[in-house]
Design an enzyme around this catalytic site. Sequence first.
Site, PDB file in Angstrom:
ATOM      1  N   GLN A  93       0.816  -1.225   0.000  1.00 30.86           N
ATOM      2  CA  GLN A  93       0.000   0.000   0.000  1.00 30.86           C
ATOM      3  C   GLN A  93       0.844   1.267   0.000  1.00 30.86           C
ATOM      4  OE1 GLN A  93      -2.540  -1.549   3.407  1.00 30.86           O
ATOM      5  NE2 GLN A  93      -4.029  -0.375   2.237  1.00 30.86           N
TER       6      GLN A  93
ATOM      7  N   HIS B 278      -6.746  -9.276   7.149  1.00 35.20           N
ATOM      8  CA  HIS B 278      -6.830  -8.261   6.085  1.00 35.20           C
ATOM      9  C   HIS B 278      -5.416  -7.921   5.578  1.00 35.20           C
ATOM     10  CE1 HIS B 278      -8.789  -4.443   4.387  1.00 35.20           C
ATOM     11  NE2 HIS B 278      -7.493  -4.194   4.265  1.00 35.20           N
TER      12      HIS B 278
HETATM   13 ZN    ZN Z   1      -6.334  -2.760   3.295  1.00 36.78          ZN
END
Ligand code: ZN
Length: 185
Positions: free
Chosen positions: A50, A148
């Site tokens: 990310q 997650h």
């Molecule tokens: Zn995420």
Amino acid sequence: MILPIVFYPDPLLRKKGAEIGQVTEEHRSLAGDMFETMYEYNGLGLAAQQVGKVLQLAVIDVRGSDRPSQLFVGVREMPVESMMPLVLINPLISKPKREEKGGEGCLSFPGLFGDVVRAGEIAVEATDLEGKRNRFTCTGLLARAIQHEVDHLNGVLFIDRMKEEDLALAKSQLREMEQQFKQRS
Ligand code: ZN
């Protein structure tokens, strides 16, 4: 340093992170920047993908939420806070128990929230920033956050695990993100 977030549908989010051999100063510095970035955007977790690094490294801190979690090291229950903030390097999940539905968001999908069914309890093993391998069991929000993030490290996104009907509600938001990505690139 606050790092730029990689947004859906950037193909970086679909890359499986490379395993980390020796934990170095570079990883420690990256983890520090990832925490800073995660807190800046009020996230509970952030995976290296990310922020554009294709590595098996994620950071988590569930202290900002009042959703319950439990933590067990061996047979002993420990305060969840004792493990926060948590760095997971080369994490592995095993012994999933129970299925629980719960709401999730993701910093790579701003404004998108949806229910995801995940194991209510998991066993985790992961390396920390000192290079030590740790093992523990957890439940609730912490278990959800770890599942997650470990998904991210394997190129799996929470939309992949949403039920068809929940995904249908998110369709227009996803299409908008796809358009924005096309305009940026
Ligand atoms: Zn995420």
